[in-house]
Write a protein that holds these residues in place. Structure first.
Motif, mmCIF file in Angstrom:
data_model
loop_
_atom_site.group_PDB
_atom_site.id
_atom_site.type_symbol
_atom_site.label_atom_id
_atom_site.label_comp_id
_atom_site.label_asym_id
_atom_site.label_seq_id
_atom_site.Cartn_x
_atom_site.Cartn_y
_atom_site.Cartn_z
ATOM 1 N N LEU A 41 0.840 -1.153 -0.030
ATOM 2 C CA LEU A 41 -0.056 -0.086 -0.102
ATOM 3 C C LEU A 41 0.784 1.264 0.021
ATOM 4 N N ILE A 42 0.773 1.965 -1.134
ATOM 5 C CA ILE A 42 1.682 3.192 -1.031
ATOM 6 C C ILE A 42 0.775 4.426 -1.296
ATOM 7 N N GLU A 50 2.936 9.159 -10.426
ATOM 8 C CA GLU A 50 3.163 8.579 -11.778
ATOM 9 C C GLU A 50 4.471 8.486 -12.426
ATOM 10 N N ALA A 51 5.468 9.217 -11.736
ATOM 11 C CA ALA A 51 6.911 8.999 -11.964
ATOM 12 C C ALA A 51 7.366 7.536 -11.582
ATOM 13 N N TYR A 62 1.012 -0.442 -13.019
ATOM 14 C CA TYR A 62 -0.397 -0.003 -14.006
ATOM 15 C C TYR A 62 -1.660 -0.690 -13.927
ATOM 16 N N ARG A 63 -1.323 -2.005 -13.357
ATOM 17 C CA ARG A 63 -2.297 -3.000 -13.226
ATOM 18 C C ARG A 63 -2.726 -3.062 -11.721
ATOM 19 N N THR A 64 -2.267 -2.203 -10.911
ATOM 20 C CA THR A 64 -2.722 -2.204 -9.449
ATOM 21 C C THR A 64 -3.831 -1.094 -9.365
ATOM 22 N N THR A 65 -4.579 -1.329 -8.364
ATOM 23 C CA THR A 65 -5.740 -0.488 -7.961
ATOM 24 C C THR A 65 -5.541 0.892 -7.214
ATOM 25 N N ARG A 66 -6.131 1.993 -7.974
ATOM 26 C CA ARG A 66 -5.689 3.257 -7.553
ATOM 27 C C ARG A 66 -6.864 3.728 -6.872
#
Length: 218
Positions: A41-42, A50-51, A62-66
Motif C-alpha cells: 500500500l503506497i 506517476e513517476a 499500472y495493473r494495481t488498484t488506484r
C-alpha cells in the motif's frame, strides 16, 4: 510466513520515485510472481505516483488498484468542530468551509481554535500562517515558473473563469490547457465546474500572491 498462513502488508507513505523505492518495487514484483503472501500500500502525490509507475520494468504498477482521495466532508468537519468547541452551527460551518476539506487544515484550524479558548475568529490568522510555513512554501518550491504564473493568475482572477485567467496570462488555449491539467493533477486546482477552476487548498490564492510579492522584494 507463507507456511504459517501469515500475510505481510508493507505501507509506504509520501512516496517519491527514488532509486531505493524503484529497487524495492522491482523486488516486490518478484515476490508477487512467486505467489508470496506480500501486499503493498503506497500513498503520495499524483506526480510522484506517476513517476514511479512510468519507471521501465515496473509496468505491473499500472495493473494495481488506484484510489484518489477526495476532500473530507465539510459537514463532518462542522460536526466535529461543533461538538469539540460547543459552537453554534453557523460558525462551525464557516470553519469547515474555510478548510475546504483539506485534512491538514482541519487539524491546524482545530488546534488553534483550541489554543484560543474555542474562539475560531482568533484562530484563522494563526492557521493560515502555519499552513503557509509548513505546507504551502514546500508546495510552491516544487512548482515550475510557469506553474507559479498560472497560480498567480488564478488568484488574481475575479470570477475564476478559464477565459479570464487565460487573458490575464496572455496565453493561447494550447498554452493554457496543459498547465491547467498539471495543477489539477498536482491537487492544487479543482476543474469540475465547467469553464472555471478553483484552488483546492484554503487561502492558497492569498498565499500565491503574498509569497510572490515577498520573493520579489528580496
Amino acid at each position: 510466513m507463507a507456511r504459517h498462513g501469515k500475510k505481510l502488508l508493507i505501507c509506504v507513505d509520501e512516496v517519491v520515485a527514488s532509486d531505493y523505492l524503484r529497487a524495492f518495487c522491482s523486488a516486490f514484483q518478484i515476490f508477487v510472481r512467486a505467489n508470496l503472501p506480500v501486499f503493498l500500500l503506497i500513498t503520495g502525490l499524483y506526480e510522484n505516483i506517476e513517476a514511479l509507475r512510468n519507471t521501465p520494468n515496473l509496468t505491473f504498477l499500472y495493473r494495481t488498484t488506484r484510489v484518489s482521495m477526495d476532500p473530507l466532508s465539510q459537514f463532518s468537519i462542522a460536526d466535529s468542530y461543533q461538538s469539540m468547541f460547543d459552537l453554534p452551527r453557523e460558525p462551525a460551518l464557516r470553519m469547515a468551509a474555510w478548510t475546504k476539506g483539506y485534512s491538514f487544515a482541519f487539524q491546524v484550524l482545530g488546534y488553534y481554535t483550541w489554543e484560543h479558548d474555542g474562539d475560531p475568529d482568533r484562530a484563522y490568522a494563526d492557521a493560515y500562517q502555519y499552513l503557509a510555513e509548513y505546507s504551502y512554501i514546500k508546495i510552491w518550491s516544487d512548482l515550475s515558473q510557469r506553474d507559479r504564473e498560472f497560480a498567480e493568475a488564478v488568484a488574481r482572477s475575479e470570477h475564476n473563469q478559464n477565459k479570464e485567467i487565460r487573458e490575464l496570462l496572455g496565453w493561447t488555449s494550447n498554452q493554457y490547457n496543459p498547465y491547467r491539467m498539471r495543477l489539477i493533477r498536482k491537487g492544487l486546482l479543482d476543474g469540475q465546474t465547467y469553464g472555471h477552476v478553483y484552488f483546492v487548498l484554503p487561502e492558497f490564492g492569498r498565499f500565491a500572491l503574498e509569497y510572490s510579492a515577498l520573493l520579489g522584494m528580496e
